[in-house]
Design a protein around this motif. Structure first.
Motif, PDB file in Angstrom:
ATOM      1  N   LEU A 271       0.769  -1.273  -0.017  1.00 50.21           N
ATOM      2  CA  LEU A 271       0.130   0.067   0.092  1.00 50.21           C
ATOM      3  C   LEU A 271       0.891   1.403   0.028  1.00 50.21           C
ATOM      4  CD1 LEU A 271      -2.740  -1.219   2.722  1.00 50.21           C
ATOM      5  CD2 LEU A 271      -2.777  -1.212   0.214  1.00 50.21           C
ATOM      6  N   GLU A 275      -2.809   5.664   0.400  1.00 49.17           N
ATOM      7  CA  GLU A 275      -3.700   4.685   0.687  1.00 49.17           C
ATOM      8  C   GLU A 275      -3.801   4.236   2.109  1.00 49.17           C
ATOM      9  OE1 GLU A 275      -6.947   2.220  -0.090  1.00 49.17           O
ATOM     10  OE2 GLU A 275      -6.118   3.897  -1.167  1.00 49.17           O
ATOM     11  N   ARG A 278      -5.601   7.110   4.070  1.00 48.17           N
ATOM     12  CA  ARG A 278      -6.923   7.071   3.582  1.00 48.17           C
ATOM     13  C   ARG A 278      -7.951   5.818   4.405  1.00 48.17           C
ATOM     14  NH1 ARG A 278     -10.940   4.571   0.800  1.00 48.17           N
ATOM     15  NH2 ARG A 278      -9.581   2.884   0.073  1.00 48.17           N
ATOM     16  N   ARG A 279      -7.436   4.943   4.503  1.00 46.02           N
ATOM     17  CA  ARG A 279      -7.973   3.774   5.100  1.00 46.02           C
ATOM     18  C   ARG A 279      -8.122   3.784   6.657  1.00 46.02           C
ATOM     19  NH1 ARG A 279      -6.304  -2.164   2.179  1.00 46.02           N
ATOM     20  NH2 ARG A 279      -6.659  -1.376   0.020  1.00 46.02           N
TER      21      ARG A 279
END
Length: 330
Positions: A271, A275, A278-279
Motif C-alpha cells: 500500500l 492509501e 485514507r484507510r
C-alpha cells in the motif's frame, strides 16, 4: 521485645508481568479527568458471600506460626470454619491454593483465601531475608484465577504480610478476574500486630451485618497507624480500562499506532502512504465497544453465574461511545 516486622530485602528484581498496560504515568489531563468523572460506573461493592476461611501459612520454622494461631482462635469461636495448611515450599503454597479450587468446584465452597507470609512490593516469601524461594505477585495470578472461577467471582483474598496490599499486582491480568477483592496492610507490621488485625477482621465477619469495608476499617483501628486497604477488582479493572481508553483518543497516540502499522502495510500489503492514510481515517477505533464489552463480561464471569450481570453491570459500549464522542463533538 517484639519480633521484627515482616518485610523483605529490597534487592529482588521487579517481576516482568504479563498484564494489561496500566497507565505508565498515572496522569490524565484536567479535560480527560472531566470526561472520566462523567462516565457510568459499575455497581457499588456487593455483599460478601464467603462460607469459610482457607489459611495458607508459609513461614520459617523459627517464627511464630501466626496462621496456626489464627486457626486455633477461629476454632474456639466457630469450629470447622477455617482450614489451616502449613507450607514449607513455594510448590506447597500453589498446591494449597489449587486444593481450595478443587474443593470449591465440587462443593460450592466460597473461601476467604488467607495468606500468611513475608511480603514486599515484589511478592511474598517464607522469611524476610529472601535467601530462599520467593513467589512474585504475578505468579499468583493464575492460581487465583482458577480459585475465583471455581467460586464464580466471589473470592476474597486476605494477605497477612508486610505491604500485603501490594498484592494488587496479582490482580492485573485477565481473561478472568483473579479475585472479587483483595485486603492487606499498607505498611510493615509485627507478627503480633498482623495477628490481632486479622482476628479483628474475622471477628467482624462473624457478625450479623458484616461488610468488607467495615471489616477492614475495624481491623485498621486495631493496628493503627497501619491501614488494611480494600481493593475491589472491578473498580481497579474499570479504572485501568477507562484510563487507557481515554488516553487512546489522544492524537499523538493515534499517530503512533498508525506509524507502527505503516511499514508492514507498505512491505506486505504493497500500500502507498496515501492509501494507508485514507484507510486509517475510515477505520474504527480499536478496541471497539463490542470487544471491550466482551472482555468485561468474560472477566466477571457472566457466563458462569447469571447474577454476575447485576453484580458487575456496566454498559461498556455506551461508555466507549461517550469517551470517543464527548458532548459538543460534531
Amino acid at each position: 521485645m517484639p519480633r521484627p516486622a515482616r518485610g523483605a530485602a529490597q534487592d529482588v528484581n521487579q517481576p516482568s508481568m504479563n498484564q494489561v498496560a496500566i497507565d505508565p504515568d498515572g496522569e490524565l489531563t484536567l479535560a480527560e479527568w472531566a470526561i472520566f468523572e462523567q462516565l457510568p460506573r459499575p455497581p457499588a461493592f456487593a455483599d460478601i458471600t464467603t462460607t469459610n476461611v482457607w489459611i495458607v501459612e508459609w513461614l520459617s520454622e523459627d517464627e511464630q506460626a501466626t496462621g496456626r494461631d489464627l486457626h486455633h482462635w477461629m476454632e474456639l469461636r466457630r469450629p470447622g470454619w477455617s482450614k489451616y495448611i502449613r507450607c514449607r515450599s513455594k510448590a506447597q503454597v500453589f498446591a494449597a491454593i489449587d486444593s481450595a479450587a478443587v474443593l470449591a468446584q465440587s462443593s460450592g465452597m466460597v473461601p476467604i483465601l488467607h495468606l500468611e507470609a513475608h511480603g514486599a512490593d515484589w511478592g511474598i516469601a517464607s522469611n524476610g531475608e529472601t535467601a530462599g524461594e520467593v513467589i512474585e505477585w504475578h505468579e499468583l495470578t493464575q492460581p487465583l484465577q482458577s480459585l475465583n472461577v471455581a467460586t464464580k467471582c466471589k473470592l476474597l483474598v486476605f494477605v497477612a504480610a508486610c505491604e500485603g496490599f501490594a498484592g494488587i499486582q496479582a490482580l492485573v491480568a485477565g481473561p478472568r478476574a483473579p479475585a472479587l477483592a483483595l485486603v492487606g496492610p499498607d505498611r510493615p507490621l509485627t507478627p503480633s500486630a498482623l495477628l490481632e488485625g486479622s482476628k479483628e477482621f474475622y471477628r467482624q465477619r462473624l457478625g450479623v451485618d458484616a461488610n468488607l469495608h467495615g471489616m477492614a476499617a475495624s481491623a485498621s483501628r486495631e493496628v493503627g497507624p497501619a491501614t488494611f486497604e480494600v481493593e475491589p477488582f472491578a473498580v481497579m479493572w474499570y479504572e485501568v480500562m477507562v484510563t487507557n481508553l481515554i488516553k487512546s483518543t489522544r492524537p499523538d497516540v493515534r499517530r503512533q499506532q498508525l506509524e507502527k502499522l505503516r511499514l508492514p502495510l507498505r512491505q506486505f500489503a504493497q500500500l502507498t502512504n496515501h492509501e494507508i492514510n485514507r484507510r486509517w481515517t475510515k477505520a474504527p477505533a480499536s478496541p471497539t465497544g463490542d470487544q471491550l464489552q466482551e472482555i468485561w463480561d468474560t472477566m466477571f464471569m457472566f457466563d458462569l453465574d447469571p447474577s454476575n450481570r447485576s453484580r458487575f453491570a456496566l454498559d461498556v459500549r455506551a461508555l466507549v461511545e461517550m469517551v470517543r464522542t464527548p458532548p459538543g463533538t460534531p
